[in-house]
Design a protein around this motif. Structure first.
Motif, mmCIF file in Angstrom:
data_model
loop_
_atom_site.group_PDB
_atom_site.id
_atom_site.type_symbol
_atom_site.label_atom_id
_atom_site.label_comp_id
_atom_site.label_asym_id
_atom_site.label_seq_id
_atom_site.Cartn_x
_atom_site.Cartn_y
_atom_site.Cartn_z
ATOM 1 N N THR A 131 0.831 -1.207 0.000
ATOM 2 C CA THR A 131 0.000 0.000 0.000
ATOM 3 C C THR A 131 0.863 1.253 0.000
ATOM 4 O OG1 THR A 131 -1.755 -1.173 1.185
ATOM 5 C CG2 THR A 131 -1.797 1.243 1.255
ATOM 6 N N GLN A 132 1.909 1.235 0.825
ATOM 7 C CA GLN A 132 2.793 2.394 0.917
ATOM 8 C C GLN A 132 3.545 2.613 -0.401
ATOM 9 O OE1 GLN A 132 4.916 1.040 4.429
ATOM 10 N NE2 GLN A 132 3.920 2.604 5.708
ATOM 11 N N LYS A 133 4.020 1.501 -1.012
ATOM 12 C CA LYS A 133 4.730 1.624 -2.287
ATOM 13 C C LYS A 133 3.826 2.210 -3.363
ATOM 14 C CE LYS A 133 8.229 -1.977 -1.667
ATOM 15 N NZ LYS A 133 8.743 -3.289 -2.111
ATOM 16 N N LYS A 134 2.581 1.754 -3.395
ATOM 17 C CA LYS A 134 1.635 2.263 -4.387
ATOM 18 C C LYS A 134 1.413 3.764 -4.199
ATOM 19 C CE LYS A 134 -3.023 1.516 -6.230
ATOM 20 N NZ LYS A 134 -4.286 0.732 -6.106
ATOM 21 N N ALA A 135 1.268 4.192 -2.942
ATOM 22 C CA ALA A 135 1.054 5.615 -2.661
ATOM 23 C C ALA A 135 2.277 6.437 -3.038
ATOM 24 C CB ALA A 135 0.716 5.803 -1.182
ATOM 25 N N MET A 136 3.473 5.924 -2.729
ATOM 26 C CA MET A 136 4.689 6.664 -3.034
ATOM 27 C C MET A 136 4.976 6.683 -4.535
ATOM 28 S SD MET A 136 5.756 8.126 -0.345
ATOM 29 C CE MET A 136 3.986 8.352 -0.040
ATOM 30 N N ASP A 137 4.656 5.598 -5.244
ATOM 31 C CA ASP A 137 4.818 5.592 -6.700
ATOM 32 C C ASP A 137 3.928 6.664 -7.326
ATOM 33 O OD1 ASP A 137 6.560 3.505 -6.378
ATOM 34 O OD2 ASP A 137 5.162 1.944 -7.037
ATOM 35 N N PHE A 198 10.941 15.526 3.482
ATOM 36 C CA PHE A 198 10.453 14.283 4.097
ATOM 37 C C PHE A 198 8.973 14.118 3.751
ATOM 38 C CE2 PHE A 198 10.332 17.828 6.980
ATOM 39 C CZ PHE A 198 9.063 17.788 7.519
ATOM 40 N N ILE A 199 8.608 12.915 3.326
ATOM 41 C CA ILE A 199 7.253 12.637 2.851
ATOM 42 C C ILE A 199 6.609 11.650 3.801
ATOM 43 C CG2 ILE A 199 5.877 11.786 0.910
ATOM 44 C CD1 ILE A 199 8.485 12.396 -0.802
ATOM 45 N N SER A 200 5.410 11.984 4.269
ATOM 46 C CA SER A 200 4.693 11.126 5.211
ATOM 47 C C SER A 200 4.109 9.929 4.474
ATOM 48 C CB SER A 200 3.591 11.923 5.894
ATOM 49 O OG SER A 200 2.934 11.141 6.858
ATOM 50 N N LEU A 201 4.292 8.741 5.066
ATOM 51 C CA LEU A 201 3.787 7.499 4.479
ATOM 52 C C LEU A 201 2.435 7.132 5.072
ATOM 53 C CD1 LEU A 201 7.113 5.466 4.670
ATOM 54 C CD2 LEU A 201 6.015 6.256 2.570
ATOM 55 N N GLU A 211 5.639 7.130 9.834
ATOM 56 C CA GLU A 211 6.730 6.762 8.943
ATOM 57 C C GLU A 211 6.911 7.823 7.863
ATOM 58 O OE1 GLU A 211 7.331 2.285 8.254
ATOM 59 O OE2 GLU A 211 5.149 2.486 8.367
ATOM 60 N N PHE A 212 8.168 8.042 7.510
ATOM 61 C CA PHE A 212 8.524 9.023 6.497
ATOM 62 C C PHE A 212 9.551 8.418 5.548
ATOM 63 C CE2 PHE A 212 7.437 11.234 10.401
ATOM 64 C CZ PHE A 212 6.555 12.215 9.970
#
Length: 702
Positions: A131-137, A198-201, A211-212
């Motif tokens: 889920t986090q990878k999808k959001a960051m992508d 810094f980007i919030s996850l 997490e950031f």
């Protein structure tokens, strides 16, 4: 060079009696680092101190080290008064800074481990869940990718401009299908500095951890998207520090404001001073960077993220971790002004001293606002060195000018690294009808003073505020400073003359109360030192206490040495640089030097002279540095009210009693924490109980 002292004292070489200014500054920054290392410092405050260490080093490298490198390049090889040539000093500086940076990043890794335990995590991309990878992508492709510009370096495309103190990625690539033994390709990518570092996850299921991920980590993972047809084989961050000091031809500048704007534009092309590279950087990339920037030795290999200044913003934006911060302090409104909105009637009766940040800066802001809105006020004159982003003082001055008042503002355009902001305010004030003055050629206007002229019946009355700190409501919550409000006629008359000297043509004045640099402040201090010396020799009480940021002027040091030799007791409270070496037999055994580094930045300049029992107190904008005494308009003002003298002594006494955050300067130039058998006394925390003297004072008056 050597210096002779009074009879009976042997000649002592200058290199043994003076500490070097730049090496002393490094020791100050080490004391800041110690606050980040101290486990008793709340965790989010520790990362703020790590950030301050980085920002301090950035300015030191871009100004002080850059200046030394200019001297070496020009062939200047004379010794300074502490015995160092520029080339020799640079070697010592770089060795000490290299060691400090190593300690800083060791502390960073320790603090990072503690943050993880508290649920604050900086993650690598590979550690993210689906889920986090999808959001960051999605964040990368929607927000970051459109801003990025890959810049190739080859025969047809020269090395692009690398901006001062920006983070870049150095990318080494091979072309798909080419022989991998061929020379690789090289490109750089600037990490956008107008996006959050810094980007919030997204939260993980059943987890409360915050997490950031750092933006450069996200760019590195997606680097292939910028180089189709090529294979990245190495991606590492680097950061360049350039000479950022302004070099102005003020004599030849028809418009100082325009000249500074041009110089700010040129600052981005300043000579490279320092190269920071991520640990493990590809040798080919490092070779190209060193060759382009002509930096062979001054390369700092960083085991961690470059530029820890981002920690300051992150620590301030995190919600829900109050237990990891200092307890909140709500500055108290000055008691004298609490029950009145009529500042002028109150100041007719008494002077008022305000101690920031324990007492609110709102009292200063409200004084200016009240003056701007009072129909009897005819004129407001004020110096502005650094102001906050949304200063209510600026708005009040503009409103006063628009209402027909005579408003004169001396704006210091050359306040280092605040030049652009000050230019913007200067233009806005001019549009509002204020008379904006940019100071005198060759001098920075560093004095902190406001003069209000008011019509009262058949006469004009002057009201004055003099401070040790800038008219900045933001930093006033972080810096310790004092400010004096007074309607004293003598101080008012001197204030008028001071503004006339700055804005017009006036010969140097015979001041009644003030001492003003560059024409007379140093001589006044020498006079006060000499008077204490005469008291000591006559067996009368002789004592000097001086609280300031820095002491680096050789003549001032020598004058203090002479007073010490005569038997004057001298306690110096110097937060930063100190070139005086205490505890030298026959020279400075009567002098102590201490530094306090704590929650707030110690910024007030307060000077006490015992004067045989008739004590005198002064507050000032000036440190005892050559630039303050000879190249700036500075102000020293006496505190005349007896009750306020008690206040000043209490402020100084708190600093002298501190045995928790105070460090004592030893004769070898190093600092040691003050330890004694007395109960722990932390001066800043004691001052937060504000202010026992005021409580007693008000009880006496009642």
């Amino acid at each position: 060079m050597s210096i002779m002292r009074e009879s009976g004292v042997k000649e002592i070489s200058s290199s043994s009696i003076y500490l070097n200014r730049d090496l002393s500054w490094i020791e100050f920054n080490r004391r800041v680092l110690e606050e980040a290392q101290d486990p008793s410092t709340p965790l989010l405050e520790r990362i703020k101190f790590l950030s301050i260490v980085s920002s301090n080093l950035d300015e030191f490298m871009s100004v002080r080290v850059a200046g030394l490198k200019d001297q070496v390049k020009a062939g200047y090889n004379k010794n300074d008064f502490s015995g160092y040539t520029p080339a020799g000093l640079i070697k010592r500086i770089m060795k000490r800074i290299g060691k400090m940076v190593g300690e800083q990043y060791k502390s960073y890794r320790e603090v990072n481990r503690q943050l993880v335990k508290e649920g604050i995590v900086f993650a690598d991309y590979e550690e993210l869940n689906a889920t986090q990878k999808k959001a960051m992508d999605a964040y990368y492709h929607d927000i970051i990718f459109p801003v990025l510009t890959p810049m190739a370096v080859d025969q047809s495309r020269p090395f692009p401009l690398v901006h001062n103190q920006s983070v870049y990625l150095a990318v080494v690539l091979t072309m798909e299908g080419e022989d991998p033994s061929e020379e690789p390709y090289f490109a750089i990518v600037q990490v956008p500095n107008n996006l959050n570092r810094f980007i919030s996850l997204p939260f993980r299921p059943n987890s409360k951890k915050r997490e950031f991920i750092l933006i450069e980590e996200l760019i590195e993972h997606h680097i292939q998207s910028l180089f189709s047809g090529y294979t990245p084989i190495a991606v590492h961050a680097f950061r360049l520090t350039r000479n950022a000091d302004l070099t102005l031809n003020e004599e030849g500048a028809e418009d100082l404001l325009e000249e500074i704007e041009k110089e700010l534009h040129r600052r981005r092309w300043g000579v490279p001073v320092r190269l920071e590279v991520q640990d493990g950087m590809h040798p080919y990339a490092l070779m190209l960077l060193q060759d382009e920037f002509e930096i062979l030795d001054d390369v700092f290999v960083i085991d961690g993220p470059l530029d820890l200044t981002y920690f300051m913003k992150m620590a301030g934006s995190l919600q829900g971790f109050e237990h990891l911060r200092y307890p909140k302090i709500e500055p108290k409104y000055a008691r004298e002004f609490e029950s009145t909105t009529d500042y002028f009637t109150l100041l007719e009766k008494r002077d008022v001293l305000v101690h920031h940040p324990y007492e609110s800066f709102d009292a200063v802001t409200d004084f200016v606002i009240h003056s701007a809105d009072d129909p009897q006020v005819l004129a407001i004159k004020m110096t502005l060195y650094r102001v906050s982003g949304k200063s209510p003082i600026i708005q009040a001055l503009a409103r006063a000018a628009e209402s027909g008042k005579q408003v004169t503002v001396v704006v210091e355009l050359k306040a280092r690294f605040d030049e652009e902001r000050n230019i913007a305010w200067a233009r806005m004030l001019e549009k509002s009808g204020c008379h904006v003055v940019y100071g005198l050629v060759g001098l920075k206007t560093h004095a902190k003073i406001t003069l209000v002229v008011r019509q009262e019946q058949d006469t004009l009355k002057r009201y004055v505020h003099v401070g040790t700190g800038n008219y900045n409501d933001s930093t006033a919550r972080l810096y310790t400073d004092v400010g004096l409000f007074t309607a004293n006629n003598i101080i008012g008359e001197d204030a008028s003359v001071l503004f006339n000297e700055i804005t017009g043509y006036s010969a140097p004045h015979d001041w009644q109360a003030f001492a003003v640099a560059p024409t007379g402040l140093k001589d006044k201090l020498f006079e006060l030192f000499k008077r204490e010396t005469e008291h000591a020799r006559a067996g009368r009480p002789a004592y000097i206490i001086a609280k300031m940021n820095s002491l680096s002027n050789q003549e001032m040091v020598d004058a203090l040495y002479e007073a010490s030799q005569a038997g004057v007791k001298i306690d110096l409270i110097i937060r930063g640089v100190c070139c005086l070496r205490p505890g030298v037999a026959g020279l400075s055994e009567n002098i102590t030097v201490r530094s306090i580094v704590d929650r707030f930045l110690e910024h007030s300049r307060i000077y006490y002279f015992e004067n045989g029992g008739d004590a005198e107190f002064y507050l000032s904008s000036a440190d005892w540095m050559t630039r303050n005494l000879t190249r700036r308009i500075e102000l020293m003002c006496p505190v005349l009210d007896q009750k306020l003298k008690t206040t000043m002594m209490e402020i100084l006494g708190f600093s002298l009693k501190d045995n928790v955050k105070a460090r004592k300067l030893m004769s070898n130039g190093m600092y040691e924490r003050i330890q004694n058998e007395l109960p722990p006394f932390r001066s800043q925390f004691q001052a937060m109980t504000i202010n026992s003297w005021k409580q007693l004072q008000f009880e006496d008056e009642a």
